[in-house]
Design a protein around this motif. Sequence first.
Motif, PDB file in Angstrom:
ATOM      1  N   VAL A 350      47.790  12.043  24.065  1.00  0.00           N
ATOM      2  CA  VAL A 350      47.600  11.774  22.667  1.00  0.00           C
ATOM      3  C   VAL A 350      49.730  12.047  22.593  1.00  0.00           C
ATOM      4  O   VAL A 350      50.018  11.583  21.564  1.00  0.00           O
ATOM      5  CB  VAL A 350      46.826  12.198  21.110  1.00  0.00           C
ATOM      6  N   PHE A 351      49.729  13.597  22.937  1.00  0.00           N
ATOM      7  CA  PHE A 351      50.711  14.053  21.832  1.00  0.00           C
ATOM      8  C   PHE A 351      52.232  12.720  23.430  1.00  0.00           C
ATOM      9  O   PHE A 351      52.848  12.919  22.670  1.00  0.00           O
ATOM     10  CB  PHE A 351      51.376  15.217  22.637  1.00  0.00           C
ATOM     11  N   LEU A 352      51.976  12.443  24.506  1.00  0.00           N
ATOM     12  CA  LEU A 352      52.641  11.973  25.775  1.00  0.00           C
ATOM     13  C   LEU A 352      52.812  10.715  24.878  1.00  0.00           C
ATOM     14  O   LEU A 352      54.311  10.571  24.583  1.00  0.00           O
ATOM     15  CB  LEU A 352      52.163  11.785  26.654  1.00  0.00           C
ATOM     16  N   TYR A 353      52.014  10.049  24.086  1.00  0.00           N
ATOM     17  CA  TYR A 353      52.383   8.856  23.532  1.00  0.00           C
ATOM     18  C   TYR A 353      53.155   8.642  22.313  1.00  0.00           C
ATOM     19  O   TYR A 353      53.592   8.671  22.296  1.00  0.00           O
ATOM     20  CB  TYR A 353      50.484   8.117  22.762  1.00  0.00           C
ATOM     21  N   GLY A 354      53.128   9.832  21.683  1.00  0.00           N
ATOM     22  CA  GLY A 354      53.831   9.957  20.395  1.00  0.00           C
ATOM     23  C   GLY A 354      54.769  10.329  20.544  1.00  0.00           C
ATOM     24  O   GLY A 354      55.766  10.018  19.589  1.00  0.00           O
ATOM     25  N   LEU A 632      48.921  26.158  12.114  1.00  0.00           N
ATOM     26  CA  LEU A 632      47.828  25.775  12.890  1.00  0.00           C
ATOM     27  C   LEU A 632      47.655  26.550  14.045  1.00  0.00           C
ATOM     28  O   LEU A 632      47.065  27.415  14.940  1.00  0.00           O
ATOM     29  CB  LEU A 632      46.953  24.534  13.087  1.00  0.00           C
ATOM     30  N   SER A 633      49.861  26.101  15.047  1.00  0.00           N
ATOM     31  CA  SER A 633      49.434  26.737  15.873  1.00  0.00           C
ATOM     32  C   SER A 633      49.775  27.811  16.136  1.00  0.00           C
ATOM     33  O   SER A 633      49.684  28.962  16.771  1.00  0.00           O
ATOM     34  CB  SER A 633      50.465  25.813  17.007  1.00  0.00           C
ATOM     35  N   PHE A 706      39.342  26.142  15.483  1.00  0.00           N
ATOM     36  CA  PHE A 706      40.994  25.528  15.450  1.00  0.00           C
ATOM     37  C   PHE A 706      40.156  24.026  15.925  1.00  0.00           C
ATOM     38  O   PHE A 706      41.248  23.216  16.350  1.00  0.00           O
ATOM     39  CB  PHE A 706      41.573  27.280  16.349  1.00  0.00           C
ATOM     40  N   VAL A 707      39.903  24.270  16.893  1.00  0.00           N
ATOM     41  CA  VAL A 707      40.115  23.192  18.821  1.00  0.00           C
ATOM     42  C   VAL A 707      39.108  21.965  17.593  1.00  0.00           C
ATOM     43  O   VAL A 707      40.074  20.643  17.568  1.00  0.00           O
ATOM     44  CB  VAL A 707      38.931  23.510  19.415  1.00  0.00           C
ATOM     45  N   THR A 708      38.638  21.640  16.818  1.00  0.00           N
ATOM     46  CA  THR A 708      38.054  20.683  15.729  1.00  0.00           C
ATOM     47  C   THR A 708      37.927  20.770  14.825  1.00  0.00           C
ATOM     48  O   THR A 708      38.070  19.511  14.299  1.00  0.00           O
ATOM     49  CB  THR A 708      36.187  21.016  15.879  1.00  0.00           C
ATOM     50  N   LEU A 709      38.435  21.398  13.591  1.00  0.00           N
ATOM     51  CA  LEU A 709      38.135  20.614  11.818  1.00  0.00           C
ATOM     52  C   LEU A 709      39.765  20.858  11.977  1.00  0.00           C
ATOM     53  O   LEU A 709      39.781  19.813  11.308  1.00  0.00           O
ATOM     54  CB  LEU A 709      38.666  22.753  11.859  1.00  0.00           C
ATOM     55  N   PHE A 710      40.827  20.892  12.511  1.00  0.00           N
ATOM     56  CA  PHE A 710      42.206  20.279  11.967  1.00  0.00           C
ATOM     57  C   PHE A 710      42.760  19.402  13.484  1.00  0.00           C
ATOM     58  O   PHE A 710      43.971  20.179  13.616  1.00  0.00           O
ATOM     59  CB  PHE A 710      43.459  21.431  11.521  1.00  0.00           C
ATOM     60  N   PHE A 714      47.252  18.400  15.095  1.00  0.00           N
ATOM     61  CA  PHE A 714      47.046  19.796  16.261  1.00  0.00           C
ATOM     62  C   PHE A 714      46.623  18.726  17.367  1.00  0.00           C
ATOM     63  O   PHE A 714      46.075  20.084  17.693  1.00  0.00           O
ATOM     64  CB  PHE A 714      47.192  20.321  16.389  1.00  0.00           C
ATOM     65  N   PRO A 715      46.807  17.928  18.618  1.00  0.00           N
ATOM     66  CA  PRO A 715      46.181  17.313  19.216  1.00  0.00           C
ATOM     67  C   PRO A 715      46.539  18.682  20.977  1.00  0.00           C
ATOM     68  O   PRO A 715      45.283  18.365  21.916  1.00  0.00           O
ATOM     69  CB  PRO A 715      46.646  16.195  19.792  1.00  0.00           C
ATOM     70  N   LEU A 716      46.981  19.453  20.424  1.00  0.00           N
ATOM     71  CA  LEU A 716      47.112  19.962  21.997  1.00  0.00           C
ATOM     72  C   LEU A 716      46.257  21.332  21.934  1.00  0.00           C
ATOM     73  O   LEU A 716      46.310  22.301  22.539  1.00  0.00           O
ATOM     74  CB  LEU A 716      48.049  20.663  21.952  1.00  0.00           C
TER      75      LEU A 716
END
Length: 952
Positions: A350-354, A632-633, A706-710, A714-716
Motif C-alpha cells: 500500500v505504501f509503495l502504491y502511494g 502515530l509513528s 497502534f497496529v489496528t486502531l489507526f 499509517f500502513p507501515l
Amino acid sequence: MRVNKKYSCLPAEEKGIHIINIRAIEDIGYDQHESTLLNSLSKNPDADCKYGLYFRDGKRKVDYILVYHYKKSSAGRTLTRRVHHNDSSARSTKQDQPLPGKGVQLEMGESEPHVDYHEDDKRFRREEYEGNLVEAGLELERDEDTKIHGVGFVKIHAPWNVLCREAEFLKLKMPTKKMYQINQTHGLLKKINSVIQKITEPIQPKVAEHKPQTVKRLSYPFSREKQHLFDLSDRDSFFDSKTRSTIVYEILKRTTCTKAKYSMGITSLLANGVYSAAYPLHDGDYEGENVEPNDRKLLCEEWASYGVFYKYQPIDLVRKYFGEKIGLYFAWLGVYTQMLIPASIVGIIVFLYGCATVDENIPSMEMCDQRNNITMCPLCDRTCSYWKMSSACATARASHLFDNPATVFFSVFMALWAATFMEHWKRKQMRLNYRWDLTGFEEEEDHPRAEYEAKVLEKSLRKEHKHKETDKEKLTWKDRFPAYLTNFVGIIFMVGLTFAIVFGVIIYRISTAAALAISSTPSGRSSVRVTVTATAVIINLVVIIILDEVYGCIARWLTQIEVPKTDKNFEERLIFKAFLLKFVNAYTPIFYVAFFKGRFVGRPGDYVYIFHSFRMEECAPGGCLMELCIQLSIIMLGKQLIQNNLFEIGIPKMKKFIRYMKLKRRRSLDHEEHMKKKQRYEVDYNLEPFAGLTPEYMEMIIQFGFVTLFVASFPLAPLFALLNNIIEIRLDAKKFVTELRRPVAVRAKDIGIWYNILRGIGKLAVIINAFVISFTSDFIPRLVYLYMYSENGTMHGFVNHTLSSFNVSDFQAGTAPNDPMDLGYEVQICRYKDYREPPWSENKYDISKDFWAVLAARLAFVIVFQNLVMFMSDFVDWIIPDIPKDISQQIHKEKVLMVEVFMREEQGKLQMLETWKDNDKKKGENCNNHSPRLSRSRSGSLSSCHSYPLDV
C-alpha cells in the motif's frame, strides 16, 4: 562459660520428629582452625550437593527456597548452620538461634546484648511456620553460612509420598503407561506436510520437545490408588522440577502461622518481612565450560539468543521449564508476530502504491502548480501574513503516500486480519491444551489473599468487641464502598490529568506557532509547521512514558485498597485499571489530531479563540492525516524503542548492579569465603524477582492498538511492530532465563482477560478506521466531487472546490496582517479550506449545501463500512472452527481409550474374584473329604478354608 542446650519440640513431636536448636560455635568450644584443616583434607561437600541443587546428603533435591534476614552476634562469626537428619531419624531439620530469655548465661564482664523484640517476633513466626511445614510432610535444611552476610536460606524438599498426595489433590494429569498412535495425514496432505517440514527444518530449534510426535502417552489425573496405571520406573523424574515447585508452593500457601495476630500464609509472611524472598531454583548455570547439560542452558542456546531470531520458539520446552501460563504468553506472542508478516507485506505494498502514484495525483499536482496563484488566508492574527498554497506542496505530496484509495482497502484488510488472528490463536490454544494435557482442566477457586483474610479478621474482631454473635465473615460491598469511591474518583482524576496535559501541549503548539511566525527569517517562517509538530510530538512521547510508569503504580494501589479475595480477582482488576489508564494516556494525543484538530477553528473574521488570545490550530492544506501519521509513528516507535526495549534491558541491569554493590559492602571479604563458589540459591537470590506477565502483555496490547486502531493513517505500523517483536521475543526470553528468578509454574488453559481486551480493540478498530477514512482523510470529499461536481469525470478542480473565499475587508479590527504587502501585491480575496458561501453571496460565509452533501456521504460511509466489515469479521469467526478437527478427534480418541483401560481393569478384577471363588470351592470340597478324626474339627477347618481368600 556454661552451656545451656536447647531442644524445642514443635507440634511435629507427636510424629516422632524433633527439631533441635543449636547454640553458636563459641558456646560449645568448637575450634574453627581444626575444622578448616579437616575440611581441606576431605571431599568438597558443595560438589556433592551440586552447589545447592541438593541437600547436603547429595540425594534429596531442593524444590523451593525461603530466604530471611538475621542479625549475627558481634562477638564473632556464628556456627555453620547446616543441620540435616538422615531419613531414618527424621524427615526434617530445624535450627535457629535460642529463644529470648533462654540463652546462654553470660560470664562476668560480658555485656548483655541488646534485645531486638521485632527480630525475635520474626524468628518465632519462622519457627512455627517451618514446624507446620514439617507437619505437612516437607523436609527442611537451613543454611546461614553463606557469602551473603546476614542472609539465611531454608531449603525445602518434597518427598515422594507428599508429591503423590498433593498431585492427587491438585488433579494433576500425568502420563500413563498406555501409549497410542496420533492420527497422521494421508495422501496429498502428507506429502505437502513433509515438504513443509523439509523447508522449515533450518528454522526449527534443536530441542527434543519440538520434534513432531507420532505417539502420545495417555494422561490421567494422578491417583495414589491407581499408581499401577502410571510409569513409575524412574520416580526421580516422574515429577519434573516445575511440578515439584508448584506442589511445594501450594503447601506454602495453605500452611499458616497462627502465633501472630491472624493466620498468615507465605504471601503475608513475605509482606511482613518474616521472609525476604521465596522462589524455586533454576536448573543450573547457563554458561561456562564445565556446565552440565540442563534445560536452562538449552533454552539459553536455542531460545534466549539473538542469533536464533529466525527460528521458531521451543514452546514445549518453555512450558516444561516455566509452566503453562508463561508458555501460553510466548506462544501467543509468537502467533501474533507470525500474523504480522502478511500484514506488513500488504502495508508495504500500500505504501509503495502511494509512492508510485504520487506524481499522477491530480489534487497534489494542482496544489504544487504555481500558475494557479492561490492566495491563502493568514494562519494567525496580525503577525502572520498571506501565503501561497504552492508553498505546501511537499506536505500535499507526502499526504498522498498515506491518503489514497489503497488505504481504504488496507483498513478492511486489517479488520479481517484481526478477526483471523483471534481465530487462529484460539485454534493454536486448543492444540497446546491437547499437547499439554489441559483439555479437562478447570481452574478452581484460589486461596484467599492474606490481605483479604486480615480485613475479614479485623471485621470479625470489631463485631466481637460489640458483643455480637458472628458467623463466618466476608467483605461486602458496604465494606468496600470507600475503596470503590476512591477508585472512581482516582480514575476520573487520572483521565482528567491526561486530558489537561494534552490541552497544555495544544496551547504550546499554538503559542509556539505564533512566536515562530514573528521570526524575521524566511527559513523560520517556512518551517513553523514542521518544528511545532515535531517538538509537540516529542513532548507527548516523554509525558506518555512518564505517566505510563505512574499510572501502573496508581492502578496497583487502587486495586490493593479494594482488597480482592483471590489472586485471580486481583490480577483481573489490576489489568482493567492499568489498561484503561494506559490506553487513555497513549491514544489521547492521537485522538485529538485525528478527530478534533481543525474541526472547531471557525473562519476568517470569526475565529474561535482560547483564553481570548490564542486561535485554535488548523490542519495543513493537505489535511490532518499526514500529521496524524507523524504523531502515530513517533509515539509508537518511541514507546517501543525507549520504554519496551531500553527500559527492559537497562533497568534490570541497573537494579542487579545496585544489589550487587550493596551485597559487596555488607559481605565480610575474607579470602576463604571470597574464593568459595556460590551456591545455586545464593546466585538466584541476586536475580530480579518475577513481577508477573501483566507488563509484558500490556506493552503488546498497546502495540496491537497502534497496529489496528489507526492503521488507515499509517500502513507501515505492522512492519515496525514486526521488527520490534522479533527483538522483543528474544529480549523477553533472555530476561526470563538469565535476569529473573525462576517463577512458580502456574497452570492455565488460556490467556485470560487479555483475549477479551484484544477482541474489544478489534471491534473498536473497525469504528475508528471508519471515522478516520471518512472525516480525517479526503477520501469522501474526493468521491463526492468526482461523482457530483466534476465536469469531465476527473479530479481537476477538486482543490478549488474545497476552498472558500474571504474578503479581507471583513477582518475583525486588530486581526488583519501587519504586512499586507508581504507577497508583493495587494490581496483583496484570500482562500481558506471550508465549505462556505462566498462573500458576494446573500448569505455570505454561511455553511454551503456542499458541506451537507459531504457530511451525509461521510456518515453513510461510516455506517456502511462499519456494518460490512463487522459482518465480514463475524463471518470469518463463524466459518473457522475454534477446535481443529484433528484435535477434536484425538480428544475423543483419548476418552475412548481411557474407558477401555478402566474396563480392562474391571474385567481383571472380576476374573481375579472368580479365581478366588473357585479356589474357595475346591478348599471346601477338600475339607468335606477329610478323615473322621479331622471331621470333628470340621467347623474350624472350614472356617480356616473360607478365611483363605480374605487373607489373600
